[in-house]
Design an enzyme around this catalytic site. Structure first.
Site, short mmCIF file in Angstrom:
data_model
loop_
_atom_site.label_atom_id
_atom_site.label_comp_id
_atom_site.label_asym_id
_atom_site.label_seq_id
_atom_site.Cartn_x
_atom_site.Cartn_y
_atom_site.Cartn_z
CB SER A 191 -20.51 -4.15 8.57
OG SER A 191 -21.31 -3.45 7.65
CG ASP A 348 -22.71 -8.70 2.24
OD1 ASP A 348 -23.26 -7.61 2.04
OD2 ASP A 348 -21.74 -8.83 3.01
CG HIS A 378 -23.99 -7.13 5.48
ND1 HIS A 378 -22.66 -6.98 5.18
CD2 HIS A 378 -24.28 -6.16 6.39
CE1 HIS A 378 -22.18 -5.95 5.85
NE2 HIS A 378 -23.13 -5.43 6.60
#
Length: 408
Positions: A191, A348, A378
Site C-alpha cells: 500500500s 481495490d 485491499h
C-alpha cells in the site's frame, strides 16, 4: 417487556443495516469483511468526532486504537532474532534467522509497511508477524523500516526516512555486519509502503554513488499516483472495504498536509484538467485506456475535465512529484528498475495503479510479474491472525513469499 423486545429488534435491524454492504460475489469471506469494515467505520467516525472537538488529531487517535488492538495478536517464532536499530537516524526493526555452520551469506528484504503514510508500525503484530514469517520462510534478514508518520511529519519526510534507511543498509560494511549477500537484496512494501518502496527503488537506481542496488522490488497493492481518481478500479470500487475512494483521497491530502476542502475537486480530477498546464507532460504516463487490459477497462469512461483548477497544483505541487507518485516517472528511470513483482486485488481502488505500473515497466524492458487476485481486497495480506484472519490474507502472503523465494 414487549417494548424491550421491540427496542432490541430495532437495534438489531439498525446494526444489520449498518454492517451490510453489497459486495461482489467473488469476494472471499464476505461477512467477515463486512464486520471488519463496519468496525473500521465506527472507529474512524469516533476519531473524526474527537478531531472535530479539537481534542486530538483523528489520525493520532486512530493509530493509537489500532496499535492498542494490535497488541492482542501475536505469532511465536523463537528462532528469529529481533533487534531494534537506527539506520542513519531512522528506526528499523531487524529480523535475523539463526546462523548455521558453514552457511553462505543470507539474502535480505527491506520492508516498508503500509497504512496511508499515517498508521501502523514496524513494531505492531500485523507487520511484526509478517516480517517474522518472511525471515523464517526465506531464511533471510528482513529490515522493517519505522518511518515517521502523518501528522508528525508530511511528504517528503516519509520518503526521505525510507531512502536513508535503505541506503544505509546497502553499504558494504552494514551488509557484512548482518551477513547479507549484496547480490540478493529486495525492497518491498504494501500500500503506502509499496509507494515508498517504488519511489526509493527509483531513487537508488539513479544514485551513481551506490555500489550496491536491490536485485528485486516487490510491491503489494501499491498506491502510485494522485493524478486520476477515476481509473476503472477507482470507479468500480469507490465504496469497497477496506479502502473507499474518499478515504484514499483523504490519505493523500493528509500526506501532503493539504486542505480537506480540496477533496471534491480531486475526486472529479479538477487538478489535472486539460487547461492545467503543469499536468500536461504527465498525461501520457497515466493513460489507462492504453495501459489497462480490456478486462479491467470494462465499460468505464475516462473522466477528463476541460477546465479545472490550476491553483490546486500550485497549492499542492507534490501531487505531481515523482517521489510521491512513482507512476509519473519517465521511461529513462523505469528502464533502470530491477526485476519486479506487483500484487493487485480486484476489489481495490488501487488495482489499476499497480497494473499500469507493471505495463509501463514492461514497456521499458523490465521483467515484471503481475500477480492478480480476483477474490481479494485491499490490505488483505496482513489480515492473517484471528479475529482478522482471512483466507485472502494467507493466499496472497503465500504467493508473495513464493515469488521472493524463487527469485531472490
Amino acid at each position: 417487556m414487549r417494548a424491550a423486545w421491540v427496542l432490541l429488534a430495532a437495534v438489531a435491524a439498525l446494526s444489520a443495516y449498518y454492517v451490510y454492504l453489497p459486495l461482489p460475489g467473488t469476494v472471499s469471506d464476505p461477512w467477515k469483511l463486512m464486520l471488519l469494515d463496519a468496525t473500521f467505520r465506527v472507529v474512524q467516525q469516533t476519531c473524526h468526532l474527537i478531531h472535530y472537538l479539537r481534542l486530538s488529531h483523528h489520525l493520532i487517535v486512530l493509530n493509537y486504537l489500532i496499535c492498542t488492538f494490535d497488541k492482542l495478536k501475536s505469532v511465536s517464532s523463537e528462532d528469529i532474532n529481533i533487534t531494534d536499530a537506527v539506520f542513519d537516524g531512522v528506526e528499523v526493526r531487524v529480523f535475523e534467522p539463526p546462523a548455521k555452520r558453514d552457511e553462505r551469506l543470507k539474502r535480505s528484504v527491506v520492508y516498508i509497511h503500509g497504512g496511508g503514510w499515517a498508521l501502523a508500525s514496524a513494531r505492531t503484530s500485523l507487520y511484526n508477524n509478517l516480517c517474522r514469517i518472511m525471515a523464517e520462510s526465506l531464511n533471510a534478514v528482513v529490515v522493517s523500516v519505522e518511518y515517521r508518520l502523518v501528522p508528525e511529519v508530511c511528504f517528503p519526510e516519509q520518503f526521505y526516512d525510507a531512502l536513508r534507511a535503505t541506503k544505509h543498509f546497502l553499504q558494504p560494511d552494514v551488509l557484512a555486519e548482518y551477513s547479507v549477500d549484496p547480490r540478493r537484496i529486495a525492497i518491498s512494501g504494501d500500500s503506502a509502503g509499496g509507494n515508498l518502496a517504488a519511489a526509493v527503488c527509483q531513487q537508488v537506481s539513479k544514485d551513481e554513488h551506490l555500489a550496491i542496488r536491490p536485485k528485486l522490488q516487490a510491491l503489494i497493492y501499491p498506491v502510485l499516483q494522485a493524478f486520476d481518481f477515476n481509473t476503472p478500479s477507482y470507479q468500480q470500487n469507490m465504496n469497497m472495504p477496506v479502502l473507499p475512494r474518499y478515504v484514499m483521497i483523504n490519505y493523500w491530502i493528509d500526506y501532503f498536509n493539504g486542505n480537506y476542502d480540496l477533496a471534491h475537486s480531486l475526486l472529479i480530477n479538477n487538478h489535472t484538467a486539460l487547461d492545467v498546464s503543469q499536468a500536461f507532460s504527465f498525461r501520457g504516463h497515466l493513460n489507462w485506456t492504453s495501459l489497462l487490459p480490456s478486462s479491467f477497462k470494462k465499460n468505464y469512461k475516462p473522466v477528463i475535465q476541460t477546465t479545472g483548477k490550476a491553483e490546486i497544483i500550485q497549492e499542492i505541487p507534490a501531487l505531481l512529484d515523482v517521489r510521491a507518485a512513482p507512476l509519473l516517472a519517465d521511461n529513462e528511470t523505469l528502464q533502470l528498475q530491477p526485476k519486479t513483482y506487483i500484487l493487485t486485488c480486484e476489489n481495490d481502488v488501487l488495482r489499476d495503479d499497480g497494473v499500469m505500473y507493471a505495463k509501463r515497466l514492461e514497456n521499458a524492458g523490465v521483467e515484471v510479474t503481475l500477480d492478480h487476485f480476483d477474490d481479494c481486497f485491499h490490505g488483505c495480506m496482513i489480515f492473517t491472525i484471528w479475529p482478522t484472519d482471512f483466507s485472502a490474507g494467507i493466499q496472497t502472503r503465500n504467493s508473495y513469499i513464493k515469488w521472493l523465494d524463487e527469485n531472490l
